[in-house]
Enzyme design. Structure first.
Site, PDB file in Angstrom:
ATOM      1  N   ASN A  37       0.843  -1.191   0.000  1.00  0.00           N
ATOM      2  CA  ASN A  37       0.000   0.000   0.000  1.00  0.00           C
ATOM      3  C   ASN A  37       0.876   1.238   0.000  1.00  0.00           C
ATOM      4  O   ASN A  37       1.782   1.362   0.827  1.00  0.00           O
ATOM      5  CB  ASN A  37      -0.890   0.028   1.255  1.00  0.00           C
ATOM      6  CG  ASN A  37      -1.968   1.092   1.176  1.00  0.00           C
ATOM      7  OD1 ASN A  37      -2.866   0.999   0.343  1.00  0.00           O
ATOM      8  ND2 ASN A  37      -1.872   2.115   1.997  1.00  0.00           N
ATOM      9  N   GLU A  38       0.639   2.130  -0.938  1.00  0.00           N
ATOM     10  CA  GLU A  38       1.366   3.409  -0.980  1.00  0.00           C
ATOM     11  C   GLU A  38       2.841   3.241  -0.609  1.00  0.00           C
ATOM     12  O   GLU A  38       3.324   3.803   0.380  1.00  0.00           O
ATOM     13  CB  GLU A  38       0.704   4.432  -0.056  1.00  0.00           C
ATOM     14  CG  GLU A  38      -0.676   4.842  -0.516  1.00  0.00           C
ATOM     15  CD  GLU A  38      -1.226   6.063   0.232  1.00  0.00           C
ATOM     16  OE1 GLU A  38      -0.737   6.355   1.332  1.00  0.00           O
ATOM     17  OE2 GLU A  38      -2.139   6.709  -0.300  1.00  0.00           O
ATOM     18  N   GLU A  89      -8.240   5.556  -3.861  1.00  0.00           N
ATOM     19  CA  GLU A  89      -8.631   6.171  -2.596  1.00  0.00           C
ATOM     20  C   GLU A  89      -8.940   7.638  -2.822  1.00  0.00           C
ATOM     21  O   GLU A  89      -8.310   8.308  -3.638  1.00  0.00           O
ATOM     22  CB  GLU A  89      -7.483   6.109  -1.579  1.00  0.00           C
ATOM     23  CG  GLU A  89      -7.194   4.762  -0.996  1.00  0.00           C
ATOM     24  CD  GLU A  89      -6.083   4.848   0.062  1.00  0.00           C
ATOM     25  OE1 GLU A  89      -5.899   5.927   0.664  1.00  0.00           O
ATOM     26  OE2 GLU A  89      -5.411   3.843   0.269  1.00  0.00           O
ATOM     27  N   GLU A 140      -6.912   6.587  12.635  1.00  0.00           N
ATOM     28  CA  GLU A 140      -7.756   7.165  11.590  1.00  0.00           C
ATOM     29  C   GLU A 140      -9.221   7.265  12.001  1.00  0.00           C
ATOM     30  O   GLU A 140     -10.112   7.336  11.148  1.00  0.00           O
ATOM     31  CB  GLU A 140      -7.556   6.386  10.287  1.00  0.00           C
ATOM     32  CG  GLU A 140      -6.118   6.587   9.825  1.00  0.00           C
ATOM     33  CD  GLU A 140      -5.770   5.962   8.489  1.00  0.00           C
ATOM     34  OE1 GLU A 140      -5.081   6.621   7.700  1.00  0.00           O
ATOM     35  OE2 GLU A 140      -6.196   4.823   8.253  1.00  0.00           O
TER      36      GLU A 140
HETATM   37  C1  GLA Z   1      -3.561   6.747   2.613  1.00  0.00           C
HETATM   38  C2  GLA Z   1      -3.573   5.289   2.988  1.00  0.00           C
HETATM   39  C3  GLA Z   1      -4.835   4.870   3.669  1.00  0.00           C
HETATM   40  C4  GLA Z   1      -5.302   5.918   4.637  1.00  0.00           C
HETATM   41  C5  GLA Z   1      -5.472   7.226   3.923  1.00  0.00           C
HETATM   42  C6  GLA Z   1      -6.005   8.320   4.801  1.00  0.00           C
HETATM   43  O1  GLA Z   1      -4.028   7.011   1.381  1.00  0.00           O
HETATM   44  O2  GLA Z   1      -3.340   4.453   1.896  1.00  0.00           O
HETATM   45  O3  GLA Z   1      -4.566   3.665   4.344  1.00  0.00           O
HETATM   46  O4  GLA Z   1      -4.363   6.042   5.656  1.00  0.00           O
HETATM   47  O5  GLA Z   1      -4.214   7.623   3.459  1.00  0.00           O
HETATM   48  O6  GLA Z   1      -6.179   9.514   4.109  1.00  0.00           O
END
Ligand code: GLA
Ligand code: ZN
Length: 721
Positions: free
Chosen positions: A151-152, A307, A355
């Site tokens: 992820n990211e 997202e 979050e």
């Molecule tokens: C990122 C992450 C998510 C979440 C969002 C919150 O995009 O990939 O897991 O933390 O930020 O804005």
């Protein structure tokens, strides 16, 4: 496996591991109500699946399996994450060196996320184990439409200064340079006594007394991009082996400087992107367009918005929420430019954890409220939009970007602060304001389909690009290049003999030097408040201030153009004057900011000249030049033009290129983009917009439009034409 879709996806990150059975039982009926047709599972669930090294938590896996089954029964596709984005607690305890080390040499603690060293064997082994297990258990499940790797990448940790990373960095350098001599030469280590006499003398660029060696830092950035890409490839290889029929992606973060997304895009089956524009920023609409045009450019294809926030985020200093209508409007703004989905973070708002205060489709308060109505309304609209899925967006303008140039420029010390793709964004912004769609593509892109190309502040263009641009112009293209272009060789050394380097002959000008002004700190031209120049008001920072001549006999008499905050230009070129006049009632001043190039005109025609401000020592010298080459023209702009200047140059050059806005005379606040056969018209303004001549079926509302349309504030139509 190539990615194909015949639907527009709607949904988001779904974290069932955070919820009890009673809550979970409500999720799928609510998803159906909202029109959700895809969710992302398992992004941060490693800790639920692996109880200890190699010990699978069967309960965790069966809960995940049950969720996948229920989703699939309900017709909701699953984007299944490998879950490797955050290693569990046991790893940190058992392998403390799996945690990353900061520049200052501090090893970070466990308890947040993304807590891994980029070279950690324990992490790598864990990644292989988990991605294989997830692939093995679910890769052949009919509901798994996509694998979401990690992820990211690099979001929080994109470099680690531990000894092992140091060792890997050295090996990487050995592979790159072959010999120490080549490295010493490339890094210019004769400067400041930095010569290395053995490979062991090379370390990562940790905290230092003052400026690091720019070439060392640039290589460090490249190395870390490769380390992260290596981790991605490792997972992808497992999944491709076990479930080759499932396409894979990893979510990008718009434009993320540490990673060369153009390179990454070649290795994902579909580009996916996370998009968090700030609702408090009036330029958010422009930012969305910039990012979307870039996502489309990565592969030249449609992509998935993976997202976005269904409300406010919790991680800014001030967390503005989306305004009524903006959820749908901003989702559609991305779809208009080529997104095949509007997914979000996250489905249900958390009640615990970091979050908790981040917006979600199902908020804390539940579903009896206007927020939920908006969630449901967009689902209905998107269901009608399937005819646009996978269709292309055609642009006449290419904005070229180059990651290596940005790495070189961002690691250089001065002469002006680096702003990531600042000038490319500024020109994109001006095209956006003018209603013209552009592709943001790499310097290796095929330019044959474009009528205009912009090369803004590209630090290190190479010979190949120079040749391609020559061909583009000779064949009838209009090319604009700006100050800052060509300052470096592709190897990262300063260009000798004229700063346009390889592009000198194409533009017929030699850039001999540059004057820099005091506004250098405001290099981010996108957010500047430069509109005040329109109408020719007093340039900021000009006469006021400074020493009082009555008491400062000497210093008050000394001029200092570099203390100015603008570059003055004048033109006597009738076409440029007409272009300026076309912008607004009172002709705006022609101005630049930050930099003014000392240009020697060899074989070009100057159409604007420097006058005052930062450029006063260049008074009367060429500032903007054009040169006819074959059937096209090459335009060189020797300053960072402000909004009015860019708009005028675009009007002028755009006329030569025969480029028209997508919707001529669109009202204020209205964006229009054509995707395939569908014209998207998006009203970002606070008041209703009146449109005329709109004929066709609005897919969103499934109604026939026959001319006049009143588009409410923050709403959109998608007209099949
Ligand atoms: C990122 C992450 C998510 C979440 C969002 C919150 O995009 O990939 O897991 O933390 O930020 O804005
Ligand atoms: Zn490390």
């Amino acid at each position: 496996m190539p990615w194909k879709t015949s639907a527009i996806y709607y949904g988001g990150d779904y974290n069932p591991e955070q919820w009890d059975r009673e809550t979970l039982a409500q999720d799928i009926p609510l998803m159906k109500q909202a029109g959700v047709n895809m969710v992302t599972l398992n992004v941060f669930a490693w800790g639920e699946l692996e109880a200890d090294e190699g010990v699978w938590d069967e309960d965790g896996f069966s809960r995940l399996g049950e969720r996948i089954d229920s989703l699939v029964d309900a017709g909701i596709a699953v984007d299944l994450a490998t879950g490797t984005a955050s290693p569990p607690a046991w790893m940190a305890k058992k392998y403390p060196d799996s945690l990353p080390v900061t520049k200052a040499g501090v090893r970070l603690g466990f308890g947040s996320r993304q807590g891994y060293c980029l070279s950690s064997p324990a992490y790598r082994e864990g990644v292989v184990r988990l991605s294989r297990e997830v692939g093995r258990r679910f890769g052949h499940h009919e509901g798994v439409a996509l694998f979401h790797i990690n992820n990211e990448y690099g979001c929080h940790i994109n470099e680690c200064f531990c000894d092992r990373c140091g060792q890997e960095f050295r090996s990487w350098l050995q592979r790159k340079y072959g010999s120490l001599q080549a490295l010493n030469d490339a890094w210019g280590t004769a400067f400041w006594s930095q010569r290395r006499r053995s490979w062991e003398q090379i370390d990562p660029p940790a905290q230092m007394p003052t400026f690091p060696n720019p070439a060392q830092l640039a290589d460090w950035r490249r190395f870390n991009n490769d380390q992260l890409l290596g981790l991605y490839r490792l997972e992808k290889a497992q999944l491709n082996e076990i479930a080759p029929q499932v396409p894979v992606t990893t979510n990008f973060m718009g434009y993320f400087p540490p990673l060369d997304y153009r390179q990454w895009a070649r290795e994902v089956d579909v580009v996916s992107n996370d998009e968090y524009p700030d609702p408090a920023d009036p330029a958010a609409a422009a930012e969305l367009a910039w990012s979307a045009d870039m996502q489309r450019g990565y592969k030249g294809k449609s992509w998935l918005t993976m997202e976005q926030a269904p409300g406010a985020v919790q991680w800014r200093a001030a967390n503005a929420t989306k305004r009524p209508g903006q959820w749908a409007l901003w989702s559609l703004a991305q779809i208009a430019r080529g997104a095949d989905g509007a997914l979000c973070f996250q489905w249900r708002q958390s009640v615990a954890g970091a979050e908790t205060w981040h917006g979600a489709m199902v908020p804390h308060v539940g579903t009896e409220n206007p927020h939920w109505k908006e969630m449901v309304a967009l689902g209905k609209q998107l269901a009608n939009l399937s005819p646009v899925a996978g269709t292309p967006v055609k642009a006449d303008v290419a904005i070229l970007v180059d990651w290596q140039s940005e790495i070189i420029r961002s690691t250089a010390i001065g002469p002006v602060p680096h702003s990531w793709l600042g000038q490319a964004r500024a020109w994109h912004r001006s095209l956006f304001e003018a209603g013209i769609t552009a592709d943001v593509v790499g310097s290796d892109a095929d330019l044959s389909g474009y009528r205009m190309t912009i090369v803004a502040d590209m630090a290190a263009p190479d010979k190949e690009l120079a040749k391609k641009l020559e061909k583009f112009v000779a064949g009838g293209g209009q090319l604009i290049a700006t100050t800052g272009t060509g300052r470096f060789t592709p190897a990262g050394k300063a260009t000798q003999g004229g700063y346009l380097g390889e592009l000198t002959s194409l533009f017929g000008v030699n850039v001999e030097g540059t004057l820099y002004g005091s506004n250098a700190a405001e290099a981010d031209v996108v957010t500047e408040g430069e509109d005040e120049h329109l109408g020719g008001s007093t340039p900021p920072g000009s006469p006021a201030g400074g020493p009082d001549p009555r008491v400062c006999r000497i210093t008050a008499a000394i001029g200092a153009p570099a203390s100015k905050r603008y570059v003055g230009l004048e033109t006597v070129d009738p076409a440029l004057e007409r272009a300026l006049d076309s912008l607004c009632e009172v002709r705006p001043a022609l101005r630049g900011r930050t930099r003014a190039d000392a240009i020697r005109v060899d074989d070009a025609e100057a159409i604007a000249f420097f006058t005052d401000g930062i450029a006063s020592d260049l008074n009367g010298q060429a500032a903007i030049c054009k040169r006819k080459v074959g059937k096209g023209q090459a335009w060189y702009v020797g300053t960072d033009l402000d909004f009015a200047g860019r708009a005028a140059v675009l009007a002028l050059v755009g006329a030569h290129a025969r480029i028209r806005p997508t919707l001529p005379d669109a009202p204020a606040g209205v964006e229009a983009v054509k995707r395939g056969k569908v014209l998207f018209v998006l009203n970002h303004a606070d008041k209703a917009a009146e449109l005329a001549g709109i004929v066709g079926t609005d897919l969103l509302s499934a109604t026939q439009l026959s001319g006049h349309v009143l588009l409410p504030p923050r709403s959109a139509i998608a007209v099949w034409q």
